[in-house]
Design a protein around this motif. Structure first.
Motif, mmCIF file in Angstrom:
data_model
loop_
_atom_site.group_PDB
_atom_site.id
_atom_site.type_symbol
_atom_site.label_atom_id
_atom_site.label_comp_id
_atom_site.label_asym_id
_atom_site.label_seq_id
_atom_site.Cartn_x
_atom_site.Cartn_y
_atom_site.Cartn_z
ATOM 1 N N ALA A 25 49.071 47.225 31.115
ATOM 2 C CA ALA A 25 50.069 47.199 32.183
ATOM 3 C C ALA A 25 51.473 47.025 31.619
ATOM 4 N N VAL A 26 51.616 46.131 30.641
ATOM 5 C CA VAL A 26 52.931 45.894 30.016
ATOM 6 C C VAL A 26 53.409 47.161 29.303
ATOM 7 N N ILE A 27 52.503 47.839 28.592
ATOM 8 C CA ILE A 27 52.862 49.070 27.879
ATOM 9 C C ILE A 27 53.279 50.151 28.869
ATOM 10 N N CYS A 28 52.495 50.334 29.920
ATOM 11 C CA CYS A 28 52.794 51.384 30.912
ATOM 12 C C CYS A 28 54.107 51.115 31.632
ATOM 13 N N ALA A 29 54.401 49.834 31.891
ATOM 14 C CA ALA A 29 55.617 49.498 32.619
ATOM 15 C C ALA A 29 56.874 49.695 31.777
ATOM 16 N N ASN A 30 56.723 49.804 30.443
ATOM 17 C CA ASN A 30 57.904 49.868 29.577
ATOM 18 C C ASN A 30 57.976 51.113 28.702
ATOM 19 N N PRO A 32 58.506 54.910 28.606
ATOM 20 C CA PRO A 32 59.020 55.920 29.545
ATOM 21 C C PRO A 32 58.040 57.028 29.941
ATOM 22 N N PRO A 33 57.278 57.620 29.016
ATOM 23 C CA PRO A 33 56.361 58.684 29.447
ATOM 24 C C PRO A 33 55.299 58.210 30.435
ATOM 25 N N LEU A 34 54.969 56.899 30.379
ATOM 26 C CA LEU A 34 53.924 56.364 31.254
ATOM 27 C C LEU A 34 54.482 55.613 32.459
ATOM 28 N N GLN A 35 55.748 55.245 32.397
ATOM 29 C CA GLN A 35 56.341 54.395 33.418
ATOM 30 C C GLN A 35 56.242 55.011 34.812
ATOM 31 N N HIS A 36 56.608 56.301 34.898
ATOM 32 C CA HIS A 36 56.571 56.976 36.196
ATOM 33 C C HIS A 36 55.147 57.046 36.739
ATOM 34 N N LEU A 37 54.189 57.388 35.865
ATOM 35 C CA LEU A 37 52.789 57.474 36.297
ATOM 36 C C LEU A 37 52.281 56.103 36.747
ATOM 37 N N TYR A 38 52.698 55.054 36.062
ATOM 38 C CA TYR A 38 52.270 53.696 36.420
ATOM 39 C C TYR A 38 52.749 53.328 37.825
ATOM 40 N N ASN A 275 49.222 43.984 38.352
ATOM 41 C CA ASN A 275 50.190 42.896 38.530
ATOM 42 C C ASN A 275 50.848 42.385 37.258
ATOM 43 N N ALA A 276 50.358 42.776 36.090
ATOM 44 C CA ALA A 276 50.900 42.206 34.845
ATOM 45 C C ALA A 276 51.988 43.062 34.207
ATOM 46 N N GLY A 277 52.404 44.115 34.881
ATOM 47 C CA GLY A 277 53.378 45.028 34.296
ATOM 48 C C GLY A 277 54.801 44.494 34.323
ATOM 49 N N VAL A 278 55.125 43.634 33.371
ATOM 50 C CA VAL A 278 56.500 43.105 33.257
ATOM 51 C C VAL A 278 57.397 44.192 32.682
ATOM 52 N N GLU A 279 58.482 44.485 33.360
ATOM 53 C CA GLU A 279 59.441 45.476 32.858
ATOM 54 C C GLU A 279 60.524 44.753 32.066
ATOM 55 N N PHE A 280 60.622 45.080 30.776
ATOM 56 C CA PHE A 280 61.574 44.387 29.910
ATOM 57 C C PHE A 280 62.969 45.009 29.944
ATOM 58 N N ALA A 281 63.102 46.164 30.587
ATOM 59 C CA ALA A 281 64.424 46.788 30.711
ATOM 60 C C ALA A 281 65.346 45.836 31.468
ATOM 61 N N GLY A 282 66.474 45.536 30.879
ATOM 62 C CA GLY A 282 67.427 44.628 31.517
ATOM 63 C C GLY A 282 67.171 43.167 31.188
ATOM 64 N N LEU A 283 66.026 42.876 30.554
ATOM 65 C CA LEU A 283 65.738 41.507 30.150
ATOM 66 C C LEU A 283 66.113 41.320 28.687
#
Length: 390
Positions: A25-30, A32-38, A275-283
């Motif tokens: 989930a963390v990988i998919c959320a951050n 880019p190629p997977l972010q949209h699909l997630y 629920n575990a997809g923390v997005e690190f963009a902006g953090l």
């Protein structure tokens, strides 16, 4: 192939699967190629209709409100069985882990409030996030230590986690309800009464209880109380008696066994992935030191062991409990460290507390839960690995 299936069915395998789903989930959320699909996956719309009525929502809704109701059904079945015929059936045996569970909830909540007292009502609403122990993860870490772990430690950890779950369920019901709708509450009460009547007259087939449980979920969904509580109430009504006495399992045991693998291998991993997809963009690293995630992480890592050990010490001092053979202060401390693995229920409470406030607060909550649980798990394993003799 069969070895892989056997591994997944084990407590260690279930814990590893849960961890891999959280990492995915963390990988998919951050990435880019997977972010949209997630995000497309999270918002995939599912509509269920019966008799001209429809209920529609994204996958996140169905996992958090639907599948988690089944998760809480399973947890409540386990609690009921333990209360009637297990470790919680003896007041003498339950006093020490009960004190530990209560202390292990008060101290993390106090630490959270201490760090977020000036944050306003919205932030303080998350006081219950660090109180929970993830029984699957904590037992999986303990299982990694193999035969060196005495049975008393496993029993103590399981009992503390089960009581912890019971208290967390009550907190969710009383502190995280929405605006109450009286007529739906009346409908829910009538459904519960109907299930109790079924048990009273000796109905042992599960189908009637599960059909009424589904109707109860709909009523609770519209009542203002979180829909997952329907799972708890349904479990409370399912009989734990053998009637006729010749059957090998009670209805409760039959349903608990049927749900064990779907919950461990599907519901909890899917919940983790959603629920575990923390997005690190902006953090940035300093965000981990912000009051919200820091209060959660310290609540889990520091509050849990401090609260559990203090409560156990008080119980021993007052003479209301004693260490069973195989348990001592060193082992209690190791278990208390593992109780800081919050994860599933902590993420769930975090969503309840902040989903209507802001996405940023939900993200910071995930950051606190994941970092705190990771530190607690690694710290507990390292301590017990060093102290337990083979």
């Amino acid at each position: 192939m069969f070895k892989a299936i056997h591994f997944l069915k084990s407590s260690v395998g279930a814990g590893v699967l849960l961890m891999l789903c959280a990492l995915a989930a963390v990988i998919c959320a951050n990435f880019p190629p997977l972010q949209h699909l997630y995000h497309e996956f999270l918002h995939f719309n599912i509509t269920v209709g019966v008799g001209g009525r429809e209920l529609s929502g994204g996958l996140h809704f169905w996992v958090s409100d639907g599948l988690m109701a089944i998760f809480f059904l399973f947890v409540a079945l386990e609690i009921k069985r333990e209360l009637i015929s297990g470790e919680l059936s003896s007041m003498r045996r339950v006093m020490l882990p009960a004190a530990a569970a209560i202390g292990g909830m008060i101290a993390p909540a106090a630490i959270y409030v201490l760090f977020n007292f000036s944050g306003g009502d919205d932030v303080l609403h998350g006081w219950a996030v660090p109180i929970a122990t993830d029984i699957a993860f904590s037992l999986s870490v303990l299982a990694l230590l193999g035969s060196r772990v005495p049975i008393a430690m496993k029993v103590f950890l399981t009992t503390v986690a089960v009581i912890d779950d019971l208290l967390a369920i009550l907190i969710i019901a009383f502190f995280y309800a929405g605006k109450l709708q009286p007529w739906y509450l009346v409908a829910a009460a009538l459904i519960v009464i109907a299930m109790l009547v079924l048990g009273r007259i000796g109905v042992v087939r599960l189908a009637p209880y599960l059909i009424l449980g589904a109707l109860l979920w709909v009523a609770m969904k519209n009542s203002g109380i979180h829909a997952t509580i329907a799972g708890v109430l349904t479990a409370a009504c399912i009989p734990h008696k053998r009637k006729p006495e010749s059957i090998s399992e009670t209805p409760l045991q039959k349903l608990e066994h049927a749900l064990h693998q779907p919950v461990a291998l599907l519901i909890m991993p899917l919940f983790a992935f959603v629920n575990a997809g923390v997005e690190f963009a902006g953090l940035n690293p300093s965000d981990l030191l912000a009051p919200l995630p820091l209060g959660i992480a310290l609540g889990l890592v520091v509050g849990k062991p401090v609260g559990i050990c203090a409560a156990v010490g008080l119980a021993l001092l007052c003479g209301v409990g004693k260490f069973p053979p195989g348990l001592n202060w060193e082992r209690v401390f190791g278990v208390a460290l593992l109780c800081g693995i919050g994860f599933t229920v902590s993420l769930f409470i975090g969503n309840l507390a902040f989903q209507d406030v802001s996405e940023e607060m939900v993200n910071l909550t995930k950051l606190g839960v994941l970092s705190g649980s990771l530190i607690a798990g690694i710290g507990g394993w390292l301590f017990l690995h060093a102290r337990l003799r083979g």
